[in-house]
Design a protein around this motif. Sequence first.
Motif, PDB file in Angstrom:
ATOM      1  N   ALA A  38       0.835  -1.204   0.000  1.00 19.72           N
ATOM      2  CA  ALA A  38       0.000   0.000   0.000  1.00 19.72           C
ATOM      3  C   ALA A  38       0.874   1.259   0.000  1.00 19.72           C
ATOM      4  O   ALA A  38       0.578   2.217  -0.733  1.00 19.72           O
ATOM      5  N   ARG A  39       1.938   1.265   0.790  1.00 19.38           N
ATOM      6  CA  ARG A  39       2.850   2.425   0.803  1.00 19.38           C
ATOM      7  C   ARG A  39       3.452   2.646  -0.585  1.00 19.38           C
ATOM      8  O   ARG A  39       3.537   3.782  -1.060  1.00 19.38           O
ATOM      9  N   ASN A  40       3.886   1.563  -1.210  1.00 18.64           N
ATOM     10  CA  ASN A  40       4.472   1.685  -2.545  1.00 18.64           C
ATOM     11  C   ASN A  40       3.454   2.220  -3.555  1.00 18.64           C
ATOM     12  O   ASN A  40       3.791   3.061  -4.400  1.00 18.64           O
ATOM     13  N   LEU A  41       2.223   1.748  -3.469  1.00 27.54           N
ATOM     14  CA  LEU A  41       1.182   2.247  -4.365  1.00 27.54           C
ATOM     15  C   LEU A  41       0.900   3.725  -4.108  1.00 27.54           C
ATOM     16  O   LEU A  41       0.699   4.503  -5.056  1.00 27.54           O
ATOM     17  N   LEU A  42       0.903   4.119  -2.846  1.00 35.14           N
ATOM     18  CA  LEU A  42       0.698   5.534  -2.511  1.00 35.14           C
ATOM     19  C   LEU A  42       1.830   6.386  -3.070  1.00 35.14           C
ATOM     20  O   LEU A  42       1.593   7.473  -3.607  1.00 35.14           O
ATOM     21  N   GLU A  54      -9.134  -1.305  -2.123  1.00 31.17           N
ATOM     22  CA  GLU A  54      -9.722  -2.471  -2.783  1.00 31.17           C
ATOM     23  C   GLU A  54      -8.648  -3.498  -3.148  1.00 31.17           C
ATOM     24  O   GLU A  54      -8.834  -4.695  -2.980  1.00 31.17           O
ATOM     25  N   ALA A  55      -7.517  -3.021  -3.629  1.00 35.04           N
ATOM     26  CA  ALA A  55      -6.440  -3.922  -4.059  1.00 35.04           C
ATOM     27  C   ALA A  55      -5.777  -4.638  -2.884  1.00 35.04           C
ATOM     28  O   ALA A  55      -5.363  -5.788  -3.015  1.00 35.04           O
ATOM     29  N   ASP A  59      -8.648  -0.996   5.029  1.00 30.48           N
ATOM     30  CA  ASP A  59      -9.739  -0.027   4.979  1.00 30.48           C
ATOM     31  C   ASP A  59      -9.173   1.371   4.730  1.00 30.48           C
ATOM     32  O   ASP A  59      -7.971   1.604   4.827  1.00 30.48           O
ATOM     33  N   LEU A  60     -10.060   2.286   4.375  1.00 32.96           N
ATOM     34  CA  LEU A  60      -9.626   3.636   3.997  1.00 32.96           C
ATOM     35  C   LEU A  60      -8.915   4.348   5.140  1.00 32.96           C
ATOM     36  O   LEU A  60      -8.002   5.142   4.893  1.00 32.96           O
TER      37      LEU A  60
END
Length: 72
Positions: A38-42, A54-55, A59-60
């Motif tokens: 998630a950090r990398n995607l951000l 979703e991926a 949660d948000l």
Amino acid sequence: MLAENLENWAQQERQAGIEKGTKLGIEQGTKLGIEKTARNLLKLGVLSNDQIAEATGLDLEDIAKLHAEIQR
């Protein structure tokens, strides 16, 4: 006989402890891996927070916390 029973019981308890520790370690490792993804995607900045949630299954609220960490 009593000593043997106690030894068997102790061995079973040790095994249960090992299994529980292994399970917890796998769960924590999985969570850390998901958070890293998630950090990398951000950091890439290509996906929205909703898409990252979703991926990854986070949660948000968790995504927002990770985003705040990155910006520090």
